[in-house]
Design a protein around this motif. Sequence first.
Motif, PDB file in Angstrom:
ATOM      1  N   SER A   1       1.138  -1.314   0.346  1.00 23.90           N
ATOM      2  CA  SER A   1      -0.007  -0.396  -0.394  1.00 23.90           C
ATOM      3  C   SER A   1       0.761   1.613  -0.187  1.00 23.90           C
ATOM      4  CB  SER A   1      -0.597   0.145   1.663  1.00 23.90           C
ATOM      5  OG  SER A   1      -1.721   1.081   1.506  1.00 23.90           O
ATOM      6  N   ALA A   2       1.761   1.232   1.155  1.00 24.67           N
ATOM      7  CA  ALA A   2       2.518   2.332   0.804  1.00 24.67           C
ATOM      8  C   ALA A   2       3.684   2.760  -0.165  1.00 24.67           C
ATOM      9  CB  ALA A   2       3.819   1.966   2.163  1.00 24.67           C
ATOM     10  N   ILE A   3       3.475   1.344  -1.725  1.00 24.87           N
ATOM     11  CA  ILE A   3       4.212   1.507  -2.741  1.00 24.87           C
ATOM     12  C   ILE A   3       2.981   2.040  -3.909  1.00 24.87           C
ATOM     13  CG2 ILE A   3       5.224   0.517  -5.055  1.00 24.87           C
ATOM     14  CD1 ILE A   3       6.400  -1.557  -2.780  1.00 24.87           C
ATOM     15  N   LEU A   4       1.802   1.427  -3.113  1.00 22.41           N
ATOM     16  CA  LEU A   4       0.565   2.128  -4.443  1.00 22.41           C
ATOM     17  C   LEU A   4       0.656   4.261  -4.143  1.00 22.41           C
ATOM     18  CD1 LEU A   4      -1.193  -0.880  -4.416  1.00 22.41           C
ATOM     19  CD2 LEU A   4      -0.521   0.399  -6.341  1.00 22.41           C
ATOM     20  N   TRP A   5       0.775   4.157  -2.508  1.00 23.03           N
ATOM     21  CA  TRP A   5       0.822   5.396  -2.222  1.00 23.03           C
ATOM     22  C   TRP A   5       1.558   6.123  -3.400  1.00 23.03           C
ATOM     23  CZ3 TRP A   5      -3.062   8.527  -0.676  1.00 23.03           C
ATOM     24  CH2 TRP A   5      -3.807   7.975   0.483  1.00 23.03           C
ATOM     25  N   ARG A   6       2.645   6.182  -3.032  1.00 23.86           N
ATOM     26  CA  ARG A   6       3.896   6.909  -3.766  1.00 23.86           C
ATOM     27  C   ARG A   6       3.764   6.928  -5.084  1.00 23.86           C
ATOM     28  NH1 ARG A   6       7.057  10.718  -3.947  1.00 23.86           N
ATOM     29  NH2 ARG A   6       8.749  10.199  -5.303  1.00 23.86           N
ATOM     30  N   GLN A   7       3.348   6.341  -5.517  1.00 23.02           N
ATOM     31  CA  GLN A   7       2.871   5.688  -7.170  1.00 23.02           C
ATOM     32  C   GLN A   7       1.175   6.957  -7.492  1.00 23.02           C
ATOM     33  OE1 GLN A   7       0.781   2.305  -8.994  1.00 23.02           O
ATOM     34  NE2 GLN A   7       2.676   2.255 -10.516  1.00 23.02           N
ATOM     35  N   ARG A   8       0.885   6.247  -7.260  1.00 23.00           N
ATOM     36  CA  ARG A   8      -0.536   8.188  -6.462  1.00 23.00           C
ATOM     37  C   ARG A   8       0.396   9.245  -6.753  1.00 23.00           C
ATOM     38  NH1 ARG A   8      -4.806   6.226  -3.101  1.00 23.00           N
ATOM     39  NH2 ARG A   8      -5.988   8.036  -3.044  1.00 23.00           N
ATOM     40  N   GLU A   9       1.275   9.445  -6.127  1.00 23.39           N
ATOM     41  CA  GLU A   9       1.828  10.582  -5.464  1.00 23.39           C
ATOM     42  C   GLU A   9       2.623  11.028  -6.527  1.00 23.39           C
ATOM     43  OE1 GLU A   9       4.627  10.116  -2.110  1.00 23.39           O
ATOM     44  OE2 GLU A   9       2.734  10.319  -1.199  1.00 23.39           O
TER      45      GLU A   9
ATOM     46  N   LEU B   1      -6.527  -8.943  -6.252  1.00 25.12           N
ATOM     47  CA  LEU B   1      -5.623  -8.602  -5.014  1.00 25.12           C
ATOM     48  C   LEU B   1      -6.768  -7.999  -4.026  1.00 25.12           C
ATOM     49  CD1 LEU B   1      -2.187  -6.693  -5.107  1.00 25.12           C
ATOM     50  CD2 LEU B   1      -2.965  -8.576  -4.276  1.00 25.12           C
ATOM     51  N   THR B   2      -7.397  -6.688  -4.544  1.00 26.67           N
ATOM     52  CA  THR B   2      -8.261  -6.815  -3.096  1.00 26.67           C
ATOM     53  C   THR B   2      -9.267  -7.858  -2.681  1.00 26.67           C
ATOM     54  OG1 THR B   2      -8.048  -4.198  -4.725  1.00 26.67           O
ATOM     55  CG2 THR B   2     -10.087  -4.172  -3.184  1.00 26.67           C
TER      56      THR B   2
ATOM     57  N   PRO C   1      -9.180  -3.839   7.003  1.00 28.70           N
ATOM     58  CA  PRO C   1      -9.381  -2.895   6.332  1.00 28.70           C
ATOM     59  C   PRO C   1      -9.180  -2.801   5.141  1.00 28.70           C
ATOM     60  CG  PRO C   1      -7.854  -2.167   8.183  1.00 28.70           C
ATOM     61  CD  PRO C   1      -7.823  -4.525   7.750  1.00 28.70           C
ATOM     62  N   TRP C   2      -7.764  -3.795   4.326  1.00 24.89           N
ATOM     63  CA  TRP C   2      -7.270  -3.916   3.129  1.00 24.89           C
ATOM     64  C   TRP C   2      -8.415  -4.101   2.011  1.00 24.89           C
ATOM     65  CZ3 TRP C   2      -3.048  -1.472   3.888  1.00 24.89           C
ATOM     66  CH2 TRP C   2      -2.697  -1.751   5.448  1.00 24.89           C
ATOM     67  N   THR C   3      -9.017  -4.559   1.793  1.00 30.17           N
ATOM     68  CA  THR C   3      -9.917  -4.583   0.950  1.00 30.17           C
ATOM     69  C   THR C   3     -10.148  -3.263   0.492  1.00 30.17           C
ATOM     70  OG1 THR C   3     -10.956  -6.156   1.344  1.00 30.17           O
ATOM     71  CG2 THR C   3     -12.142  -5.434   0.126  1.00 30.17           C
ATOM     72  N   ALA C   4     -10.586  -2.338   1.281  1.00 33.60           N
ATOM     73  CA  ALA C   4     -10.879  -0.709   1.585  1.00 33.60           C
ATOM     74  C   ALA C   4      -9.857  -0.276   1.054  1.00 33.60           C
ATOM     75  CB  ALA C   4     -11.606  -0.324   2.394  1.00 33.60           C
ATOM     76  N   VAL C   5      -8.778  -0.089   1.539  1.00 32.21           N
ATOM     77  CA  VAL C   5      -7.603   0.723   1.226  1.00 32.21           C
ATOM     78  C   VAL C   5      -7.384   0.304  -0.333  1.00 32.21           C
ATOM     79  CG1 VAL C   5      -5.172   0.687   1.988  1.00 32.21           C
ATOM     80  CG2 VAL C   5      -6.614   1.133   3.130  1.00 32.21           C
ATOM     81  N   PHE C   6      -7.123  -0.842  -0.878  1.00 40.26           N
ATOM     82  CA  PHE C   6      -6.699  -1.349  -2.374  1.00 40.26           C
ATOM     83  C   PHE C   6      -7.889  -0.760  -2.743  1.00 40.26           C
ATOM     84  CE2 PHE C   6      -2.993  -3.148   0.087  1.00 40.26           C
ATOM     85  CZ  PHE C   6      -2.197  -3.971  -0.541  1.00 40.26           C
TER      86      PHE C   6
ATOM     87  N   GLU D   1      -9.152   1.381  -2.819  1.00 39.34           N
ATOM     88  CA  GLU D   1      -9.568   3.326  -3.488  1.00 39.34           C
ATOM     89  C   GLU D   1      -7.716   3.747  -3.716  1.00 39.34           C
ATOM     90  OE1 GLU D   1      -7.663   6.992  -0.023  1.00 39.34           O
ATOM     91  OE2 GLU D   1      -8.894   5.685   0.676  1.00 39.34           O
ATOM     92  N   HIS D   2      -7.117   2.543  -3.647  1.00 33.96           N
ATOM     93  CA  HIS D   2      -5.927   2.893  -4.753  1.00 33.96           C
ATOM     94  C   HIS D   2      -6.340   2.888  -5.812  1.00 33.96           C
ATOM     95  CE1 HIS D   2      -2.527   3.096  -1.901  1.00 33.96           C
ATOM     96  NE2 HIS D   2      -3.100   1.882  -1.283  1.00 33.96           N
ATOM     97  N   ARG D   3      -6.852   1.693  -6.596  1.00 29.95           N
ATOM     98  CA  ARG D   3      -7.732   1.125  -7.720  1.00 29.95           C
ATOM     99  C   ARG D   3      -8.472   1.803  -8.130  1.00 29.95           C
ATOM    100  NH1 ARG D   3     -12.353  -2.571  -9.534  1.00 29.95           N
ATOM    101  NH2 ARG D   3     -11.627  -2.439 -11.737  1.00 29.95           N
ATOM    102  N   THR D   4      -9.568   3.259  -7.634  1.00 29.12           N
ATOM    103  CA  THR D   4     -10.283   3.504  -7.875  1.00 29.12           C
ATOM    104  C   THR D   4      -9.347   4.988  -8.138  1.00 29.12           C
ATOM    105  OG1 THR D   4     -12.166   3.372  -6.692  1.00 29.12           O
ATOM    106  CG2 THR D   4     -11.926   5.317  -7.535  1.00 29.12           C
ATOM    107  N   ALA D   5      -8.117   5.515  -7.424  1.00 31.23           N
ATOM    108  CA  ALA D   5      -7.361   6.599  -7.613  1.00 31.23           C
ATOM    109  C   ALA D   5      -6.940   6.462  -8.651  1.00 31.23           C
ATOM    110  CB  ALA D   5      -7.147   6.588  -5.901  1.00 31.23           C
ATOM    111  N   LEU D   6      -5.860   5.690  -8.636  1.00 34.87           N
ATOM    112  CA  LEU D   6      -5.218   4.793 -10.271  1.00 34.87           C
ATOM    113  C   LEU D   6      -5.933   4.703 -11.702  1.00 34.87           C
ATOM    114  CD1 LEU D   6      -2.825   2.375  -8.434  1.00 34.87           C
ATOM    115  CD2 LEU D   6      -1.755   4.728  -8.564  1.00 34.87           C
TER     116      LEU D   6
END
Length: 162
Positions: free
Chosen positions: A7-15, A82-83, A89-94, A96-101
Amino acid sequence: MNPVETSAILWRQRELLSLLLFKLEVESLLLAAGRTRWLGSATYEVELMLERIQSTELLRAAAVDELAETLGLPPGPSLAALTDALDEPWTAVFAEHRTALATLSAEIEAAVEANRDLLTSGRRAVAEALRVVRGGGDGSLYRADGSTAPAAVGARLVDEAL
């Protein structure tokens, strides 16, 4: 790899994708304003962002594969797969990453297309300006030594849309 690290790497990718979008919008503003002095710098910054995104993409791919193995999934799963395999809570976090990306990807694609259109319009305007300066066919307004030549007399077509 665990969900926290992935998730941290996905956050970095989003940034990084958000920064790329910002750089593309700066480039667009420069193009729209005709401020070509800084266009090379803006394009260079876009290229730097793309390099950083590529590096992060390699990290993301490795992290996703490692997490997939932990979850019993085959290598290279989609973010949706993956989601689905994760617990809360990882289902919701991932998710969100998917939607944002996906949203960022669509916005970047639109910005690239808009910049391409602006560049094409600018190229046409420059070509028309050069045609006018050169005097069209055989008569040039400027000679090779920089001195002026008499302008060709006649009607000219002016495109007011440019």
